[in-house]
Design an enzyme around this catalytic site. Sequence first.
Site, PDB file in Angstrom:
ATOM      1  N   ILE A 151       0.872  -1.176   0.000  1.00 46.82           N
ATOM      2  CA  ILE A 151       0.000   0.000   0.000  1.00 46.82           C
ATOM      3  C   ILE A 151       0.907   1.224   0.000  1.00 46.82           C
ATOM      4  O   ILE A 151       1.702   1.419   0.912  1.00 46.82           O
ATOM      5  CB  ILE A 151      -0.918   0.007   1.230  1.00 46.82           C
ATOM      6  CG1 ILE A 151      -1.889  -1.175   1.157  1.00 46.82           C
ATOM      7  CG2 ILE A 151      -1.683   1.328   1.312  1.00 46.82           C
ATOM      8  CD1 ILE A 151      -2.766  -1.309   2.382  1.00 46.82           C
ATOM      9  N   LEU A 152       0.789   2.040  -1.033  1.00 51.77           N
ATOM     10  CA  LEU A 152       1.666   3.208  -1.144  1.00 51.77           C
ATOM     11  C   LEU A 152       1.269   4.269  -0.121  1.00 51.77           C
ATOM     12  O   LEU A 152       0.095   4.512   0.120  1.00 51.77           O
ATOM     13  CB  LEU A 152       1.610   3.782  -2.558  1.00 51.77           C
ATOM     14  CG  LEU A 152       2.185   2.861  -3.639  1.00 51.77           C
ATOM     15  CD1 LEU A 152       2.031   3.491  -5.004  1.00 51.77           C
ATOM     16  CD2 LEU A 152       3.653   2.553  -3.356  1.00 51.77           C
ATOM     17  N   ASN A 198      -4.751   1.542 -10.819  1.00 52.97           N
ATOM     18  CA  ASN A 198      -4.458   0.248 -10.204  1.00 52.97           C
ATOM     19  C   ASN A 198      -5.428  -0.814 -10.695  1.00 52.97           C
ATOM     20  O   ASN A 198      -6.624  -0.562 -10.840  1.00 52.97           O
ATOM     21  CB  ASN A 198      -4.565   0.370  -8.677  1.00 52.97           C
ATOM     22  CG  ASN A 198      -4.253  -0.945  -7.980  1.00 52.97           C
ATOM     23  OD1 ASN A 198      -3.172  -1.504  -8.126  1.00 52.97           O
ATOM     24  ND2 ASN A 198      -5.204  -1.445  -7.206  1.00 52.97           N
ATOM     25  N   HIS A 200      -7.374  -4.217  -9.885  1.00 50.05           N
ATOM     26  CA  HIS A 200      -7.808  -4.981  -8.717  1.00 50.05           C
ATOM     27  C   HIS A 200      -8.819  -6.044  -9.148  1.00 50.05           C
ATOM     28  O   HIS A 200      -9.800  -5.718  -9.826  1.00 50.05           O
ATOM     29  CB  HIS A 200      -8.440  -4.053  -7.682  1.00 50.05           C
ATOM     30  CG  HIS A 200      -8.831  -4.754  -6.416  1.00 50.05           C
ATOM     31  ND1 HIS A 200      -7.922  -5.412  -5.614  1.00 50.05           N
ATOM     32  CD2 HIS A 200     -10.048  -4.916  -5.820  1.00 50.05           C
ATOM     33  CE1 HIS A 200      -8.548  -5.931  -4.571  1.00 50.05           C
ATOM     34  NE2 HIS A 200      -9.836  -5.661  -4.680  1.00 50.05           N
ATOM     35  N   ASP A 240      -8.164   0.538  -2.764  1.00 55.67           N
ATOM     36  CA  ASP A 240      -9.095   0.057  -3.782  1.00 55.67           C
ATOM     37  C   ASP A 240     -10.425   0.802  -3.778  1.00 55.67           C
ATOM     38  O   ASP A 240     -11.458   0.250  -4.182  1.00 55.67           O
ATOM     39  CB  ASP A 240      -9.336  -1.450  -3.621  1.00 55.67           C
ATOM     40  CG  ASP A 240      -8.058  -2.251  -3.808  1.00 55.67           C
ATOM     41  OD1 ASP A 240      -7.252  -1.872  -4.670  1.00 55.67           O
ATOM     42  OD2 ASP A 240      -7.866  -3.242  -3.082  1.00 55.67           O
ATOM     43  N   GLU A 269      -8.436  -9.581 -16.811  1.00 59.22           N
ATOM     44  CA  GLU A 269      -7.506  -8.520 -16.410  1.00 59.22           C
ATOM     45  C   GLU A 269      -6.729  -7.986 -17.606  1.00 59.22           C
ATOM     46  O   GLU A 269      -6.504  -6.778 -17.723  1.00 59.22           O
ATOM     47  CB  GLU A 269      -6.523  -9.059 -15.365  1.00 59.22           C
ATOM     48  CG  GLU A 269      -7.116  -9.285 -13.997  1.00 59.22           C
ATOM     49  CD  GLU A 269      -6.110  -9.870 -13.026  1.00 59.22           C
ATOM     50  OE1 GLU A 269      -6.340  -9.776 -11.810  1.00 59.22           O
ATOM     51  OE2 GLU A 269      -5.082 -10.427 -13.490  1.00 59.22           O
TER      52      GLU A 269
END
Length: 286
Positions: A151-152, A198, A200, A240, A269
């Site tokens: 997690i940034l 991102n 997910h 997310d 994806e």
Amino acid sequence: KRVTWPDENEEHRSTHFGQRSVKGSESASISVSDEALLNFGQIGGFYNTGSNLQALIDACASSDIPDARISLVISNRKAAYGLVRAQSATPPIPTDYLALAPFLKGPEIATDPGSTATRPRTRADYDLQVARMVVQHGRPDLVVLAGWMHILSPEFLDVLEGKTDVPPPIQSATAAAETSTSTTATPARISPQIPIINLHPALPGAFDGANAIHRAYDAFQSGEINKTGVMVHYVVQEVDRGEPIVVKEIELKQGESLEDLEARIHQVEHVAIVEATKKVLEGISS
């Protein structure tokens, strides 16, 4: 335009982007030249095979994402196969990596530039160095996260959003060995901000965080849900929870194994990451 994407697990070396809260590992960067060539970079860990990166490499080589190229791939694992995919592309894509655990165990760093006082390294220090890596090879127009399983921190996001200056290299006796070299001058502050997206493997608001596929599978077995999905979203501080860009629903099937579900989701994806990257880049260039 330029896009970047990151990976995990070893001291950084070599040549190798975003979400406010990020997990996983793969990175790339995109930049636009006078000919309107879009450069994008990826940041990722490539914990599996880097197949989402390959989907983007193939899309840039075809008409799926026209006038675009991946300019940088960042990983947090030196052995990530995604780095091999990048280096094997035509032309080869620059790569870089920086592993978290070895970084944190490195020599203490100066409390201030030029100071002899030192302190232990922190997770924020790591994220700031990743942010520096993203821009020191040339400013990307987009950062794509796929498999970056960390997690940034807000510090990383603040740099790419242009709220704080790009950090200087780590100041320690081994600084030269821990920071990539580049012939491109590093900007003091990013402007305009660099979007971070991102990938997910879940629908918006469902199964945030790690192990999303496994958790959706278990929920289906318990009769709680009958579908799952894949989304690509903008990165925000909440994990997310950023605005969705592309959402793909996936029907869950009775009798299907977890492994077969994972394989189906990975195929979706590959489509979603290309569609989302193209959509964001078209918005940047318009």
